[in-house]
Design an enzyme around this catalytic site. Structure first.
Site, PDB file in Angstrom:
ATOM      1  N   GLY A 273       0.758  -1.242   0.000  1.00  0.00           N
ATOM      2  CA  GLY A 273       0.000   0.000   0.000  1.00  0.00           C
ATOM      3  C   GLY A 273       0.787   1.290   0.000  1.00  0.00           C
ATOM      4  O   GLY A 273       0.214   2.363  -0.221  1.00  0.00           O
ATOM      5  N   PRO A 316       4.418  -5.303  -0.854  1.00  0.00           N
ATOM      6  CA  PRO A 316       4.314  -4.094  -1.664  1.00  0.00           C
ATOM      7  C   PRO A 316       4.314  -4.416  -3.156  1.00  0.00           C
ATOM      8  O   PRO A 316       4.928  -5.392  -3.586  1.00  0.00           O
ATOM      9  CB  PRO A 316       5.586  -3.328  -1.304  1.00  0.00           C
ATOM     10  CG  PRO A 316       6.561  -4.392  -0.897  1.00  0.00           C
ATOM     11  CD  PRO A 316       5.751  -5.484  -0.272  1.00  0.00           C
ATOM     12  N   GLY A 317       3.614  -3.595  -3.924  1.00  0.00           N
ATOM     13  CA  GLY A 317       3.643  -3.739  -5.375  1.00  0.00           C
ATOM     14  C   GLY A 317       4.125  -2.443  -5.994  1.00  0.00           C
ATOM     15  O   GLY A 317       5.258  -2.313  -6.462  1.00  0.00           O
ATOM     16  N   ARG A 355      -4.792   3.968 -16.206  1.00  0.00           N
ATOM     17  CA  ARG A 355      -4.978   4.579 -14.885  1.00  0.00           C
ATOM     18  C   ARG A 355      -5.607   5.980 -14.954  1.00  0.00           C
ATOM     19  O   ARG A 355      -6.482   6.294 -14.144  1.00  0.00           O
ATOM     20  CB  ARG A 355      -3.652   4.606 -14.104  1.00  0.00           C
ATOM     21  CG  ARG A 355      -3.124   3.184 -13.807  1.00  0.00           C
ATOM     22  CD  ARG A 355      -2.011   3.154 -12.783  1.00  0.00           C
ATOM     23  NE  ARG A 355      -2.486   3.490 -11.464  1.00  0.00           N
ATOM     24  CZ  ARG A 355      -2.306   4.647 -10.867  1.00  0.00           C
ATOM     25  NH1 ARG A 355      -1.623   5.607 -11.463  1.00  0.00           N
ATOM     26  NH2 ARG A 355      -2.798   4.867  -9.669  1.00  0.00           N
ATOM     27  N   CYS A 386     -10.398   5.827 -29.261  1.00  0.00           N
ATOM     28  CA  CYS A 386     -11.652   6.485 -29.621  1.00  0.00           C
ATOM     29  C   CYS A 386     -12.510   6.733 -28.398  1.00  0.00           C
ATOM     30  O   CYS A 386     -13.601   6.161 -28.254  1.00  0.00           O
ATOM     31  CB  CYS A 386     -12.375   5.639 -30.651  1.00  0.00           C
ATOM     32  SG  CYS A 386     -11.462   5.618 -32.186  1.00  0.00           S
ATOM     33  N   GLU A 387     -12.003   7.506 -27.493  1.00  0.00           N
ATOM     34  CA  GLU A 387     -12.734   7.907 -26.282  1.00  0.00           C
ATOM     35  C   GLU A 387     -12.256   9.306 -25.929  1.00  0.00           C
ATOM     36  O   GLU A 387     -11.044   9.525 -25.826  1.00  0.00           O
ATOM     37  CB  GLU A 387     -12.360   7.018 -25.078  1.00  0.00           C
ATOM     38  CG  GLU A 387     -12.654   5.590 -25.251  1.00  0.00           C
ATOM     39  CD  GLU A 387     -13.636   5.035 -24.216  1.00  0.00           C
ATOM     40  OE1 GLU A 387     -14.050   5.767 -23.304  1.00  0.00           O
ATOM     41  OE2 GLU A 387     -13.961   3.858 -24.373  1.00  0.00           O
ATOM     42  N   TYR A 415       0.792  -1.186 -12.416  1.00  0.00           N
ATOM     43  CA  TYR A 415      -0.587  -1.193 -12.893  1.00  0.00           C
ATOM     44  C   TYR A 415      -0.729  -0.506 -14.249  1.00  0.00           C
ATOM     45  O   TYR A 415      -1.747   0.118 -14.533  1.00  0.00           O
ATOM     46  CB  TYR A 415      -1.522  -0.566 -11.847  1.00  0.00           C
ATOM     47  CG  TYR A 415      -1.380  -1.212 -10.480  1.00  0.00           C
ATOM     48  CD1 TYR A 415      -1.806  -2.516 -10.266  1.00  0.00           C
ATOM     49  CD2 TYR A 415      -0.767  -0.546  -9.417  1.00  0.00           C
ATOM     50  CE1 TYR A 415      -1.647  -3.132  -9.029  1.00  0.00           C
ATOM     51  CE2 TYR A 415      -0.596  -1.158  -8.177  1.00  0.00           C
ATOM     52  CZ  TYR A 415      -1.041  -2.447  -7.998  1.00  0.00           C
ATOM     53  OH  TYR A 415      -0.880  -3.056  -6.775  1.00  0.00           O
TER      54      TYR A 415
HETATM   55  N1  LLP Z   1      -1.710  -7.027  -1.330  1.00  0.00           N
HETATM   56  C1  LLP Z   1      -2.986  -7.092  -1.729  1.00  0.00           C
HETATM   57  C2  LLP Z   1      -3.857  -8.110  -1.142  1.00  0.00           C
HETATM   58  C3  LLP Z   1      -3.480  -6.198  -2.689  1.00  0.00           C
HETATM   59  O1  LLP Z   1      -4.760  -6.267  -3.054  1.00  0.00           O
HETATM   60  C4  LLP Z   1      -2.612  -5.241  -3.252  1.00  0.00           C
HETATM   61  C5  LLP Z   1      -3.083  -4.318  -4.265  1.00  0.00           C
HETATM   62  C6  LLP Z   1      -1.277  -5.215  -2.817  1.00  0.00           C
HETATM   63  C7  LLP Z   1      -0.857  -6.122  -1.854  1.00  0.00           C
HETATM   64  C8  LLP Z   1      -0.262  -4.256  -3.356  1.00  0.00           C
HETATM   65  O2  LLP Z   1      -0.611  -2.935  -3.097  1.00  0.00           O
HETATM   66  P1  LLP Z   1       0.398  -1.766  -3.518  1.00  0.00           P
HETATM   67  O3  LLP Z   1       1.661  -1.912  -2.679  1.00  0.00           O
HETATM   68  O4  LLP Z   1       0.690  -1.932  -4.961  1.00  0.00           O
HETATM   69  O5  LLP Z   1      -0.333  -0.529  -3.219  1.00  0.00           O
HETATM   70  N2  LLP Z   1      -4.953  -0.800 -10.000  1.00  0.00           N
HETATM   71  C9  LLP Z   1      -4.851   0.162  -8.933  1.00  0.00           C
HETATM   72  C10 LLP Z   1      -4.232  -0.443  -7.706  1.00  0.00           C
HETATM   73  C11 LLP Z   1      -4.962  -1.672  -7.224  1.00  0.00           C
HETATM   74  C12 LLP Z   1      -4.293  -2.311  -6.030  1.00  0.00           C
HETATM   75  C13 LLP Z   1      -4.829  -3.660  -5.825  1.00  0.00           C
HETATM   76  N3  LLP Z   1      -4.273  -4.358  -4.716  1.00  0.00           N
HETATM   77  C14 LLP Z   1      -4.053   1.357  -9.408  1.00  0.00           C
HETATM   78  O6  LLP Z   1      -3.648   1.385 -10.562  1.00  0.00           O
HETATM   79  O7  LLP Z   1      -3.850   2.316  -8.656  1.00  0.00           O
END
Ligand code: LLP
Length: 466
Positions: A273, A316-317, A355, A386-387, A415
């Site tokens: 997050g 983290p992602g 996004r 086309c949007e 993402y």
């Molecule tokens: N763990 C779980 C269970 C999650 O659902 C997520 C993200 C993460 C970890 C990683 O979160 P991060 O560190 O990346 O914030 N598509 C959206 C973001 C969706 C996040 C979904 N879950 C965007 O482009 O902002």
């Protein structure tokens, strides 16, 4: 090639903060850590001239900087080792960008991988990620996906009763107990943070806080399940540290509750997050600050309750990969709406970066071939789809650009590719991994043949040629 340090970039990238090699937290920078400007006034990343990369590989082009990605991986891995006295594991939330090369890099830095589908599982396994470092999330895993996960021997993060019961049935036919964690909804009352409140009331994920006793007691009675730990994830692109601090206390309370229900668990997964900087006004905490708050929170909460320290997991992602990548586009048509707006259109858009149209996300752009040119124009950067909503940036300042120029959007590692589509039958772009002046393809550009590969034309629809 002559290059200058990223911090000395002028004009287009004057918003770059100072950073030191000793302590860069990639999520706090708009540019990848290796960004520089060469003698031709071109942007370079990983020692590669971005304009040359587009000439060689075409556009749109995702350019992923290996050093930035590895730096973030190490910051997470080493940060937990530094701040947490117990065992820890960082798992990369691969929904941010799942492909062979990215999984392989994360795994080579000692990280595990968070997967949420059979497809992500397959990719991670093909990349050679050890299955004991795979954690399978998701609120509606199919029976097939669960079966694959059990066979692959990864940890399944169980989200709901339906899944729990399906797994009990699957486990009846396995030799060893199936290793699971339980995803719980934290229900933190934290009035300054809307996303947490919303998550509590409305979230589709995880067991409801009211059901904890029932879930713990049920799982404790299942010989086919080995419940290793508890999981929660409160949201994404979060800049405040308080919600995660609160989460550590709530989760330690769960540990206590589980033990009392006869389910002593040994792992705590606090989710991901942490946000990243997309524009100058974003000011996320560093990776280290985030880790410190979480580690101190868990230690304190466990001490208070006299609990042994669990193995601490984070997933983290965005903050691992978001700032490591930029997308290079080629400028095409321009439209001037007098006294209103100038649209500079590029050769991609919502198909490679959904996004902005999905979340109204903000981005920063630079003109890669004229990094020190004065920013004389205020324009919108439009996509080619086309949007009307396919606008990558509503308003930004750029030097004067011509058709054929290379425009770069920053912070597109998370993402973007993973949410890319073939809308308007636009092939998905290539991605190159850059390091030390070398670029390696990690995603081949899709071809028109790829676009019709799954199409089938029933005979009766075939158009007879004269
Ligand atoms: N763990 C779980 C269970 C999650 O659902 C997520 C993200 C993460 C970890 C990683 O979160 P991060 O560190 O990346 O914030 N598509 C959206 C973001 C969706 C996040 C979904 N879950 C965007 O482009 O902002």
């Amino acid at each position: 090639m002559v290059s200058t340090p990223a911090a000395s970039l002028q004009n287009s990238c004057q918003f770059l903060p100072e950073w030191t090699v000793e302590d860069p937290s990639p999520n706090q920078f708009l540019m990848p850590l290796t960004a520089a400007v060469n003698s031709q006034d071109h942007l370079t990343i990983g020692g590669c001239d971005v304009v040359d990369l587009v000439q060689q590989f075409g556009s749109p082009l995702y350019i992923l900087d290996e050093q930035t990605l590895r730096t973030a991986c190490r910051q997470y891995r080493d940060g937990f080792r530094h701040y947490y006295p117990g065992e820890s594991l960082v798992i990369y939330a691969s929904k941010a960008w799942n492909c062979l090369a990215v999984c392989a890099i994360a795994a080579s830095e000692g990280l595990g991988i968070d997967i949420v589908s059979g497809g992500e599982l397959y990719t991670a396994l093909q990349a050679g990620v050890p299955s004991d470092r795979l954690y399978f999330h998701g609120n509606n895993k199919s029976r097939d996906e669960l079966q694959q996960a059990v066979v692959a021997n990864c940890t399944i993060v169980v989200d709901n009763w339906f899944e729990l019961e399906t797994l009990v049935a699957i486990a009846a036919n396995t030799e060893a107990p199936v290793r699971i964690m339980l995803r719980l909804t934290p229900g933190i009352e934290c009035h300054t943070h809307d996303y947490i409140r919303t998550g509590h009331i409305d979230s589709k994920f995880g067991f409801d806080p009211d059901q904890l006793d029932e879930v713990f007691t049920f799982v404790a009675q299942q010989p086919g399940l080995d419940c290793a730990g508890l999981h929660a994830h409160i949201g994404s692109q979060i800049f405040e540290l308080n919600p995660h601090q609160d989460l550590t206390d709530v989760m330690a309370g769960w540990l206590d509750k589980a033990a009392q229900a006869g389910l002593p668990v040994r792992e705590l997964d606090i989710g991901g997050g942490l946000g990243i900087r997309y524009t100058e006004s974003d000011d996320p905490p560093s990776i280290h600050d985030w880790i410190q708050v979480i580690c101190e929170g868990v230690v304190r909460a466990c001490e208070t309750r006299q609990l042994p320290l669990p193995k601490l997991i984070a997933e983290p992602g965005r903050s691992l990969i978001g700032s490591a990548c930029v997308t290079a586009y080629t400028v095409g048509s321009q439209k001037v709406v007098p006294n209103l707006r100038t649209y500079v259109t590029v050769d991609g858009g919502m198909s490679d970066n959904p996004r902005p149209i999905t979340y109204q996300s903000l981005y920063r752009a630079v003109a890669a071939s004229q990094m020190s040119a004065p920013l004389t124009e205020t324009v919108a950067i439009a996509g080619k789809h086309c949007e009307s909503g396919d606008i990558i940036i509503q308003e930004t300042t750029l030097p004067t650009t011509q058709p054929g120029d290379t425009l770069v959007i920053l912070g597109t590692g998370a993402y973007n590719y993973s949410m890319a589509s073939n809308y308007n039958r636009v092939p998905r772009p290539s991605a190159v991994l850059v390091q030390d002046g070398e670029a390696s393809i990690i995603l081949q550009r899709e071809t028109y043949l790829d676009l019709i590969r799954q199409d089938r034309l029933p005979n009766r629809l075939a158009i007879a040629s004269e």
